[in-house]
Scaffold this motif. Structure first.
Motif, PDB file in Angstrom:
ATOM      1  N   GLU A  87     -15.506  22.910   3.681  1.00  0.00           N
ATOM      2  CA  GLU A  87     -14.824  24.112   4.151  1.00  0.00           C
ATOM      3  C   GLU A  87     -13.337  23.842   4.274  1.00  0.00           C
ATOM      4  OE1 GLU A  87     -16.239  25.760   7.759  1.00  0.00           O
ATOM      5  OE2 GLU A  87     -18.248  26.166   6.984  1.00  0.00           O
ATOM      6  N   GLU A  88     -12.570  24.860   3.922  1.00  0.00           N
ATOM      7  CA  GLU A  88     -11.120  24.771   4.047  1.00  0.00           C
ATOM      8  C   GLU A  88     -10.640  26.060   4.687  1.00  0.00           C
ATOM      9  OE1 GLU A  88      -7.223  24.724   1.102  1.00  0.00           O
ATOM     10  OE2 GLU A  88      -9.205  24.351   0.270  1.00  0.00           O
ATOM     11  N   GLN A  89      -9.889  25.971   5.763  1.00  0.00           N
ATOM     12  CA  GLN A  89      -9.355  27.154   6.425  1.00  0.00           C
ATOM     13  C   GLN A  89      -7.844  27.195   6.248  1.00  0.00           C
ATOM     14  OE1 GLN A  89     -10.453  27.351  10.548  1.00  0.00           O
ATOM     15  NE2 GLN A  89     -12.315  28.496  10.084  1.00  0.00           N
ATOM     16  N   PHE A  90      -7.344  28.413   5.951  1.00  0.00           N
ATOM     17  CA  PHE A  90      -5.906  28.599   5.837  1.00  0.00           C
ATOM     18  C   PHE A  90      -5.552  30.022   6.246  1.00  0.00           C
ATOM     19  CE2 PHE A  90      -7.808  29.513   1.765  1.00  0.00           C
ATOM     20  CZ  PHE A  90      -7.186  30.671   1.345  1.00  0.00           C
ATOM     21  N   THR A  91      -4.277  30.258   6.461  1.00  0.00           N
ATOM     22  CA  THR A  91      -3.788  31.581   6.846  1.00  0.00           C
ATOM     23  C   THR A  91      -3.090  32.203   5.651  1.00  0.00           C
ATOM     24  OG1 THR A  91      -3.451  30.757   9.085  1.00  0.00           O
ATOM     25  CG2 THR A  91      -2.395  32.833   8.522  1.00  0.00           C
ATOM     26  N   ASP A  92      -3.487  33.442   5.316  1.00  0.00           N
ATOM     27  CA  ASP A  92      -2.873  34.109   4.160  1.00  0.00           C
ATOM     28  C   ASP A  92      -1.555  34.773   4.560  1.00  0.00           C
ATOM     29  OD1 ASP A  92      -3.680  36.290   5.596  1.00  0.00           O
ATOM     30  OD2 ASP A  92      -4.971  37.134   4.051  1.00  0.00           O
ATOM     31  N   GLU A  93      -0.959  35.515   3.609  1.00  0.00           N
ATOM     32  CA  GLU A  93       0.358  36.109   3.814  1.00  0.00           C
ATOM     33  C   GLU A  93       0.369  37.160   4.918  1.00  0.00           C
ATOM     34  OE1 GLU A  93       0.953  37.650  -0.046  1.00  0.00           O
ATOM     35  OE2 GLU A  93       1.407  35.714  -0.929  1.00  0.00           O
ATOM     36  N   GLN A  94      -0.767  37.835   5.154  1.00  0.00           N
ATOM     37  CA  GLN A  94      -0.842  38.857   6.187  1.00  0.00           C
ATOM     38  C   GLN A  94      -1.219  38.290   7.545  1.00  0.00           C
ATOM     39  OE1 GLN A  94      -2.537  39.354   3.182  1.00  0.00           O
ATOM     40  NE2 GLN A  94      -0.929  40.641   2.317  1.00  0.00           N
ATOM     41  N   GLY A  95      -1.431  36.979   7.660  1.00  0.00           N
ATOM     42  CA  GLY A  95      -1.773  36.365   8.934  1.00  0.00           C
ATOM     43  C   GLY A  95      -3.265  36.280   9.198  1.00  0.00           C
ATOM     44  N   ASN A  96      -4.094  36.593   8.199  1.00  0.00           N
ATOM     45  CA  ASN A  96      -5.542  36.506   8.366  1.00  0.00           C
ATOM     46  C   ASN A  96      -6.007  35.075   8.150  1.00  0.00           C
ATOM     47  OD1 ASN A  96      -5.747  39.354   8.658  1.00  0.00           O
ATOM     48  ND2 ASN A  96      -5.621  39.554   6.440  1.00  0.00           N
ATOM     49  N   ILE A  97      -6.995  34.657   8.932  1.00  0.00           N
ATOM     50  CA  ILE A  97      -7.565  33.322   8.744  1.00  0.00           C
ATOM     51  C   ILE A  97      -8.670  33.421   7.695  1.00  0.00           C
ATOM     52  CG2 ILE A  97      -8.846  31.447   9.835  1.00  0.00           C
ATOM     53  CD1 ILE A  97      -7.415  32.155  12.440  1.00  0.00           C
ATOM     54  N   VAL A  98      -8.530  32.642   6.642  1.00  0.00           N
ATOM     55  CA  VAL A  98      -9.468  32.677   5.521  1.00  0.00           C
ATOM     56  C   VAL A  98     -10.195  31.341   5.462  1.00  0.00           C
ATOM     57  CG1 VAL A  98      -9.707  32.948   3.027  1.00  0.00           C
ATOM     58  CG2 VAL A  98      -7.957  34.236   4.266  1.00  0.00           C
ATOM     59  N   THR A  99     -11.513  31.382   5.307  1.00  0.00           N
ATOM     60  CA  THR A  99     -12.316  30.171   5.175  1.00  0.00           C
ATOM     61  C   THR A  99     -12.848  30.102   3.756  1.00  0.00           C
ATOM     62  OG1 THR A  99     -12.972  30.306   7.489  1.00  0.00           O
ATOM     63  CG2 THR A  99     -14.296  28.904   6.066  1.00  0.00           C
ATOM     64  N   LYS A 100     -12.549  29.017   3.086  1.00  0.00           N
ATOM     65  CA  LYS A 100     -13.010  28.812   1.711  1.00  0.00           C
ATOM     66  C   LYS A 100     -14.104  27.752   1.754  1.00  0.00           C
ATOM     67  CE  LYS A 100     -11.433  27.169  -2.765  1.00  0.00           C
ATOM     68  NZ  LYS A 100     -10.317  26.618  -3.500  1.00  0.00           N
ATOM     69  N   LYS A 101     -15.281  28.101   1.237  1.00  0.00           N
ATOM     70  CA  LYS A 101     -16.397  27.155   1.215  1.00  0.00           C
ATOM     71  C   LYS A 101     -16.668  26.759  -0.228  1.00  0.00           C
ATOM     72  CE  LYS A 101     -18.693  28.839   5.339  1.00  0.00           C
ATOM     73  NZ  LYS A 101     -19.953  29.316   5.917  1.00  0.00           N
ATOM     74  N   ASP A 102     -16.844  25.461  -0.445  1.00  0.00           N
ATOM     75  CA  ASP A 102     -17.115  24.941  -1.779  1.00  0.00           C
ATOM     76  C   ASP A 102     -18.481  24.259  -1.739  1.00  0.00           C
ATOM     77  OD1 ASP A 102     -16.818  24.239  -4.424  1.00  0.00           O
ATOM     78  OD2 ASP A 102     -15.726  22.406  -3.944  1.00  0.00           O
ATOM     79  N   HIS A 103     -19.405  24.777  -2.537  1.00  0.00           N
ATOM     80  CA  HIS A 103     -20.751  24.200  -2.621  1.00  0.00           C
ATOM     81  C   HIS A 103     -20.849  23.359  -3.884  1.00  0.00           C
ATOM     82  CE1 HIS A 103     -22.439  26.764   0.545  1.00  0.00           C
ATOM     83  NE2 HIS A 103     -21.607  27.682   0.087  1.00  0.00           N
ATOM     84  N   THR A 104     -21.118  22.106  -3.715  1.00  0.00           N
ATOM     85  CA  THR A 104     -21.284  21.238  -4.883  1.00  0.00           C
ATOM     86  C   THR A 104     -22.638  20.535  -4.766  1.00  0.00           C
ATOM     87  OG1 THR A 104     -20.144  19.458  -3.710  1.00  0.00           O
ATOM     88  CG2 THR A 104     -18.815  20.802  -5.201  1.00  0.00           C
ATOM     89  N   SER A 105     -23.321  20.490  -5.862  1.00  0.00           N
ATOM     90  CA  SER A 105     -24.608  19.806  -5.881  1.00  0.00           C
ATOM     91  C   SER A 105     -24.400  18.375  -6.345  1.00  0.00           C
ATOM     92  CB  SER A 105     -25.555  20.507  -6.853  1.00  0.00           C
ATOM     93  OG  SER A 105     -25.838  21.792  -6.399  1.00  0.00           O
ATOM     94  N   THR A 106     -25.065  17.452  -5.690  1.00  0.00           N
ATOM     95  CA  THR A 106     -24.983  16.064  -6.107  1.00  0.00           C
ATOM     96  C   THR A 106     -26.022  15.813  -7.171  1.00  0.00           C
ATOM     97  OG1 THR A 106     -26.454  15.434  -4.318  1.00  0.00           O
ATOM     98  CG2 THR A 106     -24.098  15.279  -3.890  1.00  0.00           C
ATOM     99  N   PRO A 107     -25.678  15.079  -8.209  1.00  0.00           N
ATOM    100  CA  PRO A 107     -26.627  14.855  -9.299  1.00  0.00           C
ATOM    101  C   PRO A 107     -27.777  13.930  -8.870  1.00  0.00           C
ATOM    102  CG  PRO A 107     -24.630  13.591  -9.649  1.00  0.00           C
ATOM    103  CD  PRO A 107     -24.398  14.436  -8.433  1.00  0.00           C
ATOM    104  N   ASN A 108     -28.878  14.046  -9.615  1.00  0.00           N
ATOM    105  CA  ASN A 108     -30.050  13.188  -9.358  1.00  0.00           C
ATOM    106  C   ASN A 108     -29.751  11.756  -9.758  1.00  0.00           C
ATOM    107  OD1 ASN A 108     -31.980  14.753  -8.196  1.00  0.00           O
ATOM    108  ND2 ASN A 108     -32.949  15.364 -10.109  1.00  0.00           N
TER     109      ASN A 108
END
Length: 109
Positions: A87-108
């Motif tokens: 997860e990565e949280q940042f504030t956009d230009e309008q002052g909103n808090i945005v949470t970016k989630k990155d789902h990665t699968s680990t290989p077998n």
């Protein structure tokens, strides 16, 4: 006597025409007023930036949620690759808090 009845009928007919014409005038005034108010409302929406169309300088943000349901038997359960979420949280230009989630699968292994 007949003259009075004739004058009374003519008066009633003229009164009927007057009432119908008043209704028509009111209908025209109502339509004109609705048109003017709708136009003013559209202009205010444009001024406040709430128009339905998106202009060139605005950015459209959309999200899509995908859900999957998998039914597994007991022996197949051990072969599922793990999943890592960052997860990565940042504030956009309008002052909103945005949470970016990155789902990665680990290989077998």
């Amino acid at each position: 006597m007949w003259t009075f009845v004739t004058q009374l009928l003519v008066t009633l007919v003229l009164l009927g025409f007057f009432l119908v014409s008043c209704q028509n005038v009111m209908h025209i005034v109502k339509g004109s007023l609705c048109f003017v108010l709708k136009h003013i409302h559209q202009e205010l929406d444009k001024e406040l930036g709430e128009s339905e169309g998106v202009s060139d300088d605005e950015e459209t943000i959309s999200t899509r949620v995908v859900r999957r349901r998998v039914f597994l038997k007991g022996s197949e359960f051990q072969d599922i690759p793990g999943e890592q979420v960052t997860e990565e949280q940042f504030t956009d230009e309008q002052g909103n808090i945005v949470t970016k989630k990155d789902h990665t699968s680990t290989p077998n292994p």
